[in-house]
Design a protein around this motif. Structure first.
Motif, PDB file in Angstrom:
ATOM      1  N   ARG A   1       0.657  -1.034  -0.070  1.00  0.00           N
ATOM      2  CA  ARG A   1       0.075   0.095  -0.052  1.00  0.00           C
ATOM      3  C   ARG A   1       0.903   1.225  -0.100  1.00  0.00           C
ATOM      4  NH1 ARG A   1      -5.437  -0.253   2.150  1.00  0.00           N
ATOM      5  NH2 ARG A   1      -5.695  -2.050   0.724  1.00  0.00           N
ATOM      6  N   MET A   2       0.503   2.226  -0.805  1.00  0.00           N
ATOM      7  CA  MET A   2       1.523   3.616  -0.788  1.00  0.00           C
ATOM      8  C   MET A   2       0.400   4.499  -1.446  1.00  0.00           C
ATOM      9  SD  MET A   2       4.862   4.132  -2.989  1.00  0.00           S
ATOM     10  CE  MET A   2       4.128   4.248  -4.657  1.00  0.00           C
ATOM     11  N   THR A   3       0.141   5.575  -0.502  1.00  0.00           N
ATOM     12  CA  THR A   3      -0.539   6.459  -0.746  1.00  0.00           C
ATOM     13  C   THR A   3       0.212   7.829  -1.211  1.00  0.00           C
ATOM     14  OG1 THR A   3      -1.057   6.847   1.663  1.00  0.00           O
ATOM     15  CG2 THR A   3      -2.844   6.031   0.274  1.00  0.00           C
ATOM     16  N   VAL A   4       0.193   8.026  -2.353  1.00  0.00           N
ATOM     17  CA  VAL A   4       0.974   9.065  -2.948  1.00  0.00           C
ATOM     18  C   VAL A   4       0.253  10.277  -3.400  1.00  0.00           C
ATOM     19  CG1 VAL A   4       2.817   9.437  -4.797  1.00  0.00           C
ATOM     20  CG2 VAL A   4       2.643   7.394  -3.533  1.00  0.00           C
ATOM     21  N   MET A   5       0.724  11.558  -3.177  1.00  0.00           N
ATOM     22  CA  MET A   5       0.135  12.738  -3.834  1.00  0.00           C
ATOM     23  C   MET A   5       1.219  13.519  -4.753  1.00  0.00           C
ATOM     24  SD  MET A   5       0.477  15.439  -0.402  1.00  0.00           S
ATOM     25  CE  MET A   5       2.109  15.641   0.137  1.00  0.00           C
ATOM     26  N   GLU A   6       0.459  14.196  -5.428  1.00  0.00           N
ATOM     27  CA  GLU A   6       1.284  14.909  -6.560  1.00  0.00           C
ATOM     28  C   GLU A   6       1.169  16.494  -5.973  1.00  0.00           C
ATOM     29  OE1 GLU A   6       1.154  15.483 -11.283  1.00  0.00           O
ATOM     30  OE2 GLU A   6      -0.484  16.433 -10.211  1.00  0.00           O
ATOM     31  N   VAL A   7       2.731  17.046  -5.795  1.00  0.00           N
ATOM     32  CA  VAL A   7       2.594  18.248  -5.424  1.00  0.00           C
ATOM     33  C   VAL A   7       3.094  19.030  -6.460  1.00  0.00           C
ATOM     34  CG1 VAL A   7       3.846  19.801  -3.651  1.00  0.00           C
ATOM     35  CG2 VAL A   7       3.298  17.636  -2.934  1.00  0.00           C
ATOM     36  N   LYS A   8       2.416  20.160  -6.875  1.00  0.00           N
ATOM     37  CA  LYS A   8       2.800  20.939  -8.066  1.00  0.00           C
ATOM     38  C   LYS A   8       2.856  22.462  -7.847  1.00  0.00           C
ATOM     39  CE  LYS A   8       1.517  21.063 -13.186  1.00  0.00           C
ATOM     40  NZ  LYS A   8       0.864  20.564 -14.035  1.00  0.00           N
ATOM     41  N   GLY A   9       3.567  23.034  -8.285  1.00  0.00           N
ATOM     42  CA  GLY A   9       3.559  24.656  -8.023  1.00  0.00           C
ATOM     43  C   GLY A   9       4.808  25.199  -8.139  1.00  0.00           C
ATOM     44  N   GLU A  10       4.744  26.521  -7.541  1.00  0.00           N
ATOM     45  CA  GLU A  10       5.954  27.282  -7.571  1.00  0.00           C
ATOM     46  C   GLU A  10       6.497  27.894  -6.127  1.00  0.00           C
ATOM     47  OE1 GLU A  10       6.262  30.600 -10.385  1.00  0.00           O
ATOM     48  OE2 GLU A  10       4.367  29.805 -11.113  1.00  0.00           O
ATOM     49  N   GLY A  11       7.784  27.583  -5.980  1.00  0.00           N
ATOM     50  CA  GLY A  11       8.270  27.863  -4.493  1.00  0.00           C
ATOM     51  C   GLY A  11       8.936  26.845  -3.839  1.00  0.00           C
ATOM     52  N   THR A  12       9.287  26.595  -2.642  1.00  0.00           N
ATOM     53  CA  THR A  12       9.885  25.646  -1.874  1.00  0.00           C
ATOM     54  C   THR A  12       8.720  25.021  -1.143  1.00  0.00           C
ATOM     55  OG1 THR A  12      11.657  27.221  -1.628  1.00  0.00           O
ATOM     56  CG2 THR A  12      11.705  25.106  -0.312  1.00  0.00           C
ATOM     57  N   CYS A  13       8.899  23.584  -1.133  1.00  0.00           N
ATOM     58  CA  CYS A  13       7.934  22.726  -0.245  1.00  0.00           C
ATOM     59  C   CYS A  13       8.843  21.904   0.560  1.00  0.00           C
ATOM     60  CB  CYS A  13       7.268  21.870  -1.254  1.00  0.00           C
ATOM     61  SG  CYS A  13       5.761  21.180  -0.325  1.00  0.00           S
ATOM     62  N   TRP A  14       8.626  21.834   1.931  1.00  0.00           N
ATOM     63  CA  TRP A  14       9.362  21.157   2.900  1.00  0.00           C
ATOM     64  C   TRP A  14       8.549  19.773   3.280  1.00  0.00           C
ATOM     65  CZ3 TRP A  14       9.439  26.343   3.024  1.00  0.00           C
ATOM     66  CH2 TRP A  14      10.689  27.006   3.086  1.00  0.00           C
ATOM     67  N   PHE A  15       9.168  18.820   2.882  1.00  0.00           N
ATOM     68  CA  PHE A  15       8.521  17.239   3.450  1.00  0.00           C
ATOM     69  C   PHE A  15       9.371  16.768   4.601  1.00  0.00           C
ATOM     70  CE2 PHE A  15       7.876  17.996  -1.080  1.00  0.00           C
ATOM     71  CZ  PHE A  15       6.394  17.760  -1.179  1.00  0.00           C
ATOM     72  N   ALA A  16       8.571  16.052   5.560  1.00  0.00           N
ATOM     73  CA  ALA A  16       9.258  15.392   6.684  1.00  0.00           C
ATOM     74  C   ALA A  16       8.301  14.415   7.032  1.00  0.00           C
ATOM     75  CB  ALA A  16       9.702  16.317   7.890  1.00  0.00           C
ATOM     76  N   ASP A  17       8.648  13.432   7.669  1.00  0.00           N
ATOM     77  CA  ASP A  17       7.537  12.400   8.205  1.00  0.00           C
ATOM     78  C   ASP A  17       8.107  11.661   9.499  1.00  0.00           C
ATOM     79  OD1 ASP A  17       5.342  10.639   7.997  1.00  0.00           O
ATOM     80  OD2 ASP A  17       6.593   9.022   7.217  1.00  0.00           O
ATOM     81  N   ARG A  18       7.566  11.787  10.524  1.00  0.00           N
ATOM     82  CA  ARG A  18       7.595  11.384  11.912  1.00  0.00           C
ATOM     83  C   ARG A  18       9.167  11.370  12.325  1.00  0.00           C
ATOM     84  NH1 ARG A  18       4.939   5.969  10.791  1.00  0.00           N
ATOM     85  NH2 ARG A  18       5.387   6.545   8.697  1.00  0.00           N
ATOM     86  N   ALA A  19       9.856  12.449  11.903  1.00  0.00           N
ATOM     87  CA  ALA A  19      11.241  12.886  12.247  1.00  0.00           C
ATOM     88  C   ALA A  19      12.051  11.559  11.750  1.00  0.00           C
ATOM     89  CB  ALA A  19      11.357  12.989  13.831  1.00  0.00           C
ATOM     90  N   SER A  20      11.703  11.218  10.689  1.00  0.00           N
ATOM     91  CA  SER A  20      12.762  10.106  10.199  1.00  0.00           C
ATOM     92  C   SER A  20      14.025  10.789   9.303  1.00  0.00           C
ATOM     93  CB  SER A  20      12.052   9.108   9.048  1.00  0.00           C
ATOM     94  OG  SER A  20      10.839   8.513   9.753  1.00  0.00           O
TER      95      SER A  20
END
Lengths: 222, 235
Positions: free
Chosen positions: B82-101
């Motif tokens: 199972r993998m739930t994925v989203m598409e992120v589209k746009g202009e600028g900076t996007c920060w990603f993190a997950d449970r401090a991994s």
């Protein structure tokens, strides 16, 4: 970051800070957060939960922002840390820092502590915001010259906010913000969210103005 | 063929090596637990709900079936990967993190990366994801019989519990890994499932390392300083 003269805190590693206490200069910290100390330092439980006398104490009690604090006085150095959380030192030079009371590890006695009603910012959405982020309706503010040590799960990054370029933050990853910043909860809800196939980013905190927001590398509350 | 992997041990706050292509999102580690992606109108695929902040304009859209089409979706359903994925589209900076991994950047130049879906944080648009059968190894890792593959040209961000080390496997130097500490691998590697269980294990006196995976061939293996709960971990 070079230590500013007003800063009493020094980051020893990512999870511990050291505070220098000198006579006449008090440090407040979360009760039980002392790990070790050197010198002649006393720790007094602070029943009022901070500064400002009886009225402020009642205010905090009502607002549920009354995390037990202690006053650290004397002369020496004290190390603070709590629960293995990452600690980040934020230096303030005259502006106001907004942070949840339970994320506040320690702060300079030179900072003025207050309680802010979130409904003042963003009206009804401000109230909803507090509920969504689990922050409640009130938050703690610190104002003046000095520094504060703030806890977060996973490291913290500072994202600058400049006029005309708002920053959006996942409410669960929001830690604190400072400066002249307005915040509101924005909902990017579409039909996908309604049928349970959302991107998991339905609610966002929109911060605009000038200042900075601190974001943690996790969606977990402390 | 040279394989380039970025070092996961960069000092905190230091810019990590990034690759720049035309109109491709730029991946940058900010600290070791936060991924900053700079975008200029293009898109990346990221784990659902892993955005922590962004500036500029961004749109988030969940991709049904990991953006792999109907067939990919069906395979995933059957595989249980199972993998739930989203598409992120746009202009600028996007920060990603997950449970401090901890986050590790991997650059792919045409080869295939094998990683657990839960350890995959973000991929550039030039990369395709899919599912593959792993056999017994998956079961030993406590991950099921299938794993996710990432293929193409570009960067991927994978997560580990603690800073991962990248170990090279060459023809003369095979590598044995604890299934619980395995994170991902890339290159042309053959894996064999090894059992170190013997008479002592049956007597309840095992060393706690009864099951191992042997990697042979040419490639890289990512190992984390922590062990997932596996069936084999107790014996």
């Amino acid at each position: 970051m070079a230590p500013m003269p007003t800063t009493a805190f020094r980051e020893i590693n990512s999870k511990m800070v050291e505070a220098t206490v000198v006579p006449g200069r008090v440090v407040y910290s979360q009760r039980g957060a002392m790990l070790a100390y050197r010198g002649d330092v006393t720790f007094t439980p602070n029943i009022q939960g901070g500064q400002g006398g009886l009225a402020s104490m009642l205010g905090r009690r009502v607002a549920n922002e009354a995390t037990p604090l202690m006053t650290v006085e004397g002369s020496g150095t004290v190390m603070f840390g709590h629960g293995g959380h990452h600690v980040h030192v934020i230096a303030l030079s005259g502006d106001t820092l907004y942070v949840e009371a339970d994320r506040l590890l320690a702060f300079d006695g030179t900072l003025r502590q207050g309680t802010v009603f979130l409904g003042e910012q963003g009206g009804v959405m401000g109230l909803v915001r507090g509920q969504f982020t689990g922050q409640g309706l009130f938050t703690t503010s610190l104002q003046g010259h000095g520094s504060a040590a703030v806890m977060a799960h996973g490291g913290v990054i500072e994202v600058p906010i400049t006029p005309g370029r708002p920053v959006h933050v996942d409410p669960q990853a929001y830690v604190a913000h400072h400066g002249d910043v307005r915040n509101k909860l924005s909902a990017a809800l579409g039909w996908r969210e309604m049928v349970g196939r959302g991107s998991g980013e339905g609610f966002q905190l929109e911060l605009s103005g000038s200042g900075a927001v601190y974001v943690q590398a996790s969606e977990k509350k402390l | 063929m040279p394989i380039v992997a970025s070092s996961p041990w960069g000092p905190v706050g230091a810019p990590s090596p990034t690759a720049t292509f035309d109109l491709v999102a730029v991946f940058r580690l900010q600290g070791s637990r936060m991924l900053a992606v700079e975008m200029a109108g293009d898109s990346v695929k990221a784990k659902n709900g892993s955005m922590v902040a962004y500036d500029g304009r961004m749109a988030f859209k969940r991709l049904t079936g990991g953006g792999e089409g109907i067939r990919g979706m069906m395979t995933r359903r059957i595989a249980g990967e199972r993998m739930t994925v989203m598409e992120v589209k746009g202009e600028g900076t996007c920060w990603f993190a997950d449970r401090a991994s901890q986050i590790n950047l991997v650059e792919l130049r045409g080869e295939k990366l094998y990683v657990e879906a839960s350890n995959l944080l973000c991929t550039q648009s030039g990369l395709r994801t899919g599912t593959t059968f792993t056999g017994l190894r998956g079961a030993a890792q406590g991950n099921g019989l299938f794993t996710t593959t990432v293929e193409g040209h570009g960067q991927a961000a994978i997560m580990s519990d603690g800073p991962a080390v990248v170990l090279r496997v060459s023809r003369d130097h095979p590598l044995t890994v604890d299934p619980g500490a395995y994170v991902a691998h890339q290159g042309s590697l053959r894996q064999t499932f090894q059992s170190g269980a013997g008479f002592r294990t049956l007597m309840g006196e095992g060393g706690g390392e009864a099951v191992q995976i042997l990697f042979e061939g040419d490639g890289l293996v990512y190992v984390q300083p922590s062990e997932r709960d596996t069936i084999a971990g107790d014996v």
